[in-house]
Design a protein around this motif. Structure first.
Motif, PDB file in Angstrom:
ATOM      1  N   ALA A   1      20.631  36.783  84.465  1.00 50.31           N
ATOM      2  CA  ALA A   1      20.125  36.919  84.262  1.00 50.31           C
ATOM      3  C   ALA A   1      18.597  35.909  84.740  1.00 50.31           C
ATOM      4  O   ALA A   1      19.600  34.761  85.803  1.00 50.31           O
ATOM      5  CB  ALA A   1      19.628  36.508  82.871  1.00 50.31           C
ATOM      6  N   HIS A   2      17.533  36.047  84.778  1.00 48.97           N
ATOM      7  CA  HIS A   2      16.994  34.771  85.709  1.00 48.97           C
ATOM      8  C   HIS A   2      16.492  34.125  84.789  1.00 48.97           C
ATOM      9  O   HIS A   2      15.683  33.114  85.034  1.00 48.97           O
ATOM     10  CB  HIS A   2      15.626  36.405  86.415  1.00 48.97           C
ATOM     11  N   ARG A   3      16.116  34.642  83.169  1.00 50.89           N
ATOM     12  CA  ARG A   3      15.149  33.851  82.228  1.00 50.89           C
ATOM     13  C   ARG A   3      16.460  33.063  81.555  1.00 50.89           C
ATOM     14  O   ARG A   3      17.975  33.352  81.156  1.00 50.89           O
ATOM     15  CB  ARG A   3      14.621  35.090  81.161  1.00 50.89           C
ATOM     16  N   ILE A   4      16.722  32.127  81.199  1.00 49.96           N
ATOM     17  CA  ILE A   4      17.165  30.854  80.464  1.00 49.96           C
ATOM     18  C   ILE A   4      17.691  30.999  79.302  1.00 49.96           C
ATOM     19  O   ILE A   4      18.536  31.372  78.993  1.00 49.96           O
ATOM     20  CB  ILE A   4      16.261  29.795  80.757  1.00 49.96           C
ATOM     21  N   SER A   5      16.235  31.796  78.357  1.00 46.10           N
ATOM     22  CA  SER A   5      16.720  32.330  77.406  1.00 46.10           C
ATOM     23  C   SER A   5      18.218  33.478  77.166  1.00 46.10           C
ATOM     24  O   SER A   5      18.344  33.320  76.240  1.00 46.10           O
ATOM     25  CB  SER A   5      15.651  33.156  76.679  1.00 46.10           C
ATOM     26  N   SER A   6      18.506  34.205  77.828  1.00 40.41           N
ATOM     27  CA  SER A   6      19.487  35.096  78.044  1.00 40.41           C
ATOM     28  C   SER A   6      21.498  34.531  78.500  1.00 40.41           C
ATOM     29  O   SER A   6      21.746  35.277  77.346  1.00 40.41           O
ATOM     30  CB  SER A   6      19.218  36.060  79.343  1.00 40.41           C
ATOM     31  N   VAL A   7      20.557  33.314  78.663  1.00 40.96           N
ATOM     32  CA  VAL A   7      22.387  32.829  78.933  1.00 40.96           C
ATOM     33  C   VAL A   7      22.454  31.492  78.244  1.00 40.96           C
ATOM     34  O   VAL A   7      23.585  30.661  79.090  1.00 40.96           O
ATOM     35  CB  VAL A   7      22.253  32.771  80.475  1.00 40.96           C
ATOM     36  N   ARG A   8      21.118  30.515  77.465  1.00 41.79           N
ATOM     37  CA  ARG A   8      22.191  29.932  76.820  1.00 41.79           C
ATOM     38  C   ARG A   8      22.492  29.167  76.023  1.00 41.79           C
ATOM     39  O   ARG A   8      23.149  28.716  75.903  1.00 41.79           O
ATOM     40  CB  ARG A   8      20.349  29.398  76.585  1.00 41.79           C
ATOM     41  N   ASN A   9      23.113  30.363  75.388  1.00 39.29           N
ATOM     42  CA  ASN A   9      24.196  30.552  74.841  1.00 39.29           C
ATOM     43  C   ASN A   9      25.297  31.028  75.144  1.00 39.29           C
ATOM     44  O   ASN A   9      26.479  30.774  74.549  1.00 39.29           O
ATOM     45  CB  ASN A   9      23.859  31.485  73.210  1.00 39.29           C
ATOM     46  N   ALA A  10      26.125  31.238  76.619  1.00 38.25           N
ATOM     47  CA  ALA A  10      26.706  30.848  76.757  1.00 38.25           C
ATOM     48  C   ALA A  10      28.140  29.657  76.792  1.00 38.25           C
ATOM     49  O   ALA A  10      27.713  28.916  77.535  1.00 38.25           O
ATOM     50  CB  ALA A  10      27.317  31.480  78.381  1.00 38.25           C
ATOM     51  N   ASP A  11      28.994  30.682  76.612  1.00 42.56           N
ATOM     52  CA  ASP A  11      30.121  29.646  76.772  1.00 42.56           C
ATOM     53  C   ASP A  11      30.102  28.391  78.225  1.00 42.56           C
ATOM     54  O   ASP A  11      30.859  27.372  77.887  1.00 42.56           O
ATOM     55  CB  ASP A  11      30.814  30.111  76.840  1.00 42.56           C
ATOM     56  N   GLU A  12      29.560  29.182  79.299  1.00 43.76           N
ATOM     57  CA  GLU A  12      29.921  29.030  80.843  1.00 43.76           C
ATOM     58  C   GLU A  12      28.708  29.274  81.080  1.00 43.76           C
ATOM     59  O   GLU A  12      28.595  30.334  81.287  1.00 43.76           O
ATOM     60  CB  GLU A  12      30.925  29.031  81.543  1.00 43.76           C
TER      61      GLU A  12
END
Length: 583
Positions: free
Chosen positions: A526-537
């Motif tokens: 992703a390019h948006r922070i909102s898409s990955v902020r909940n990722a484990d890493e």
């Protein structure tokens, strides 16, 4: 000859039909060889000999031959057409199946228009050889041999005089073959360029219109079309240079027959009927020689077409599957990158990548365009092979996996969404053809696609245009997400799949995907922070290297590249927040 042997190998699969066609061809030739002899009897015995009792039998025999020739010609033509169409069916299937097995790198190097040209024009060139060139080649070869034997048995001197010119005709045909082959090769290549130009323009017609580049595209197509015309004219010039000479030399044979044969009749050395029969047989002999140039033309085109078709069939995939490939009964979804480096066309893309994604974990991948994000997910599904290191799935190198088993457990939503010209339901079912309508609807609801689908004229039965024409970018992406969801994969890959949706829809999709991602190994590009902020890493790539990694909070605390990207995306939001008043 190797190309012709391979073409005939396909024809020999239907050897009984081919043999039957050849038998009727021989019967037809036999009747044609009998007809001039009947003419000889008619002239010598009936007309000049006065044996009128033979008139009716001779006429009936000639009529019977004509009827039988019509029947045999029909059966011969049908059987050769049948064999040619079956061969084309097999060739197209072989080529299409092979294209499905080739790696991504093959399509990176070959244009779609050129491949379509090989699937259509080149295969049609092979068909022309099988349905027209092959029977005429056999027919003329048999005519030449059979007629030569008959002529020499009738009168050796007359045969030698009339056939003395044949070596010159053969030499001319050889020269024609030598020059026409390269010309037809250039034509095939140019036709492929022309097909590519047309295919790209039609596929990108909206871009052309948007930038008002119609005149440029028309000029570009005209240029390719003119080159195609010039190459065909050049082939026509070569043809017209040699073929009239073949015609002239063939006609000279007839002059020699009439002159020398007439003198022999006048001296009483042979009968008039012999000359009449000789003339009929001579044209059976001259016709193969006259058609030699045309036969060379058909064979040359078949060889050129065969080379282009077999060139594709002989191209091996760069992705090789082992004979004893790993195919487990259970699939967990652990993914590990061990010191992975990757080069694309000798250009380094990834450097010493290490990732550990246990089953059920979510990995976010971020970075600027060209940083190597998509290359990482291409290596998981083994669309390309690593240059160094290895990628492990469930502890096994992906190069040891059975490809169908590996990819059946990976669901991918690609950045460049491709939808087929099919119904909405058909596109979603592509991920799992055995799913029910209820499962399709459930997948569409998770992808936040159900509402806009129901607003379509026929709902899930609405036909989508080619490549999803008529749908917005966000609608296409949501159908693509539903297609991946319904597959129920153990590994889920989302390649910037919410880039074309608005923030509200993205939030709704992310909430739905949170449930879906439980128990699945998920990679989110992703390019948006909102898409990955909940990722484990979260992994941050730069120039093919991992420069930062950690959770959302850990990366913000580092105040590095991820933090700078966060500030850029949320700058307006922070400025909008009211400042606290200092007491």
């Amino acid at each position: 000859m190797d190309i012709l042997k391979r073409i005939m190998g396909y024809a020999w699969r239907y050897k009984w039909r081919l043999i039957a066609a050849t038998v009727f061809l021989l019967l037809l030739i036999g009747l044609n060889l009998v007809t001039p002899y009947l003419s000889k009897i008619l002239v010598d015995d009936v007309i000049r000999g006065g044996r009128r009792s033979l008139l009716l039998p001779i006429l009936l025999a000639i009529l019977g031959c004509a009827v039988c020739k019509g029947i045999f010609l029909y059966i011969r033509s049908y059987l050769f057409e049948d064999v040619s169409q079956r061969c084309l069916y097999d060739l197209r299937n072989s080529m299409y199946t092979h294209l499905q097995e080739l790696s991504f790198s093959f399509y990176d190097d070959n244009r779609i228009g050129e491949l379509m040209s090989r699937m259509t024009g080149d295969i049609e060139g092979i068909r022309m050889f099988l349905v027209v060139g092959l029977p005429i080649l056999l027919e003329n070869a048999i005519y030449f041999i059979g007629t030569s034997i008959v002529l020499f048995s009738m009168n050796v001197k007359l045969a030698l005089v009339t056939l003395a010119i044949l070596p010159f005709i053969g030499w001319t045909a050889f020269k024609l073959n030598k020059n026409i082959g390269p010309a037809y090769s250039e034509i095939r290549e140019q036709q492929a360029n022309l097909s590519t130009a047309a295919q790209e323009n039609i596929a990108g017609v909206r871009v052309v219109r948007a930038f008002a580049r119609e005149d440029y595209e028309i000029a570009k197509f005209k240029k390719e079309n003119r080159l195609n015309m010039e190459k065909n004219i050049n082939a026509g010039f070569i043809w017209s240079k040699y073929f009239p000479l073949i015609e002239f030399l063939s006609g000279f044979c007839a002059v020699a027959l009439i002159g020398y044969g007439g003198w022999m009749v006048a001296t009483g050395e042979i009968s008039l009927g012999t000359v009449v029969a000789f003339n009929g047989y001579l044209w059976m002999l001259i016709m193969p020689v006259r058609m030699l140039g045309w036969i060379v033309n058909v064979i040359s085109q078949a060889i050129i077409s065969g080379k282009r078709v077999f060139n594709v069939l002989d191209t091996g995939s760069s992705i090789k599957e082992k004979e004893d490939a790993y195919c487990p009964s259970e699939f967990r979804g652990d993914v590990v990158f061990e010191n992975v480096s990757f080069c694309y066309k000798e250009q380094p893309v990834l450097f010493n990548i290490n990732i550990n994604a246990p089953a059920g974990k979510t990995i976010g991948i971020m970075g600027a365009t060209g940083a190597g994000k998509t290359s990482i997910i291409n290596l998981i599904a083994r669309f390309y092979d690593v240059t160094a290191g290895r990628v492990l799935v469930d502890g096994v190198d992906v190069r040891d996996w059975k490809l169908s088993a590996l990819r059946s457990q990976i669901g991918i939503v690609m950045q460049d969404v491709f939808l087929f010209s099919d119904t909405v339901e058909g596109n979603i079912l592509y991920g799992n053809p055995n799913a029910t309508r209820e499962e399709v609807i459930e997948a569409a609801k998770i992808a936040c696609a159900h509402d806009f689908i129901m607003e379509m004229p026929q709902g899930y039965d609405t036909i989508i245009g080619e490549r999803g024409v008529g749908l917005s970018g966000g609608q296409k992406q949501r159908i693509a997400i539903a297609r991946a969801i319904i597959k129920n994969p153990k590994i889920l890959i989302m390649d910037d799949c919410t880039s074309a949706v608005d923030m509200e829809t993205e939030y709704q999709i992310q909430q739905a995907l949170q449930k879906l991602m439980k128990g699945r190994t998920t990679f989110i590009i992703a390019h948006r922070i909102s898409s990955v902020r909940n990722a484990d890493e979260i992994i941050f790539l730069e120039n093919g290297k991992i420069v930062e990694r950690g959770t959302h909070e850990e990366l913000l605390a580092k105040r590095g590249r991820y933090y700078e990207l966060y500030r850029q995306q949320y700058k307006d939001f922070e400025e909008f927040q009211p400042k606290r008043q200092v007491m």
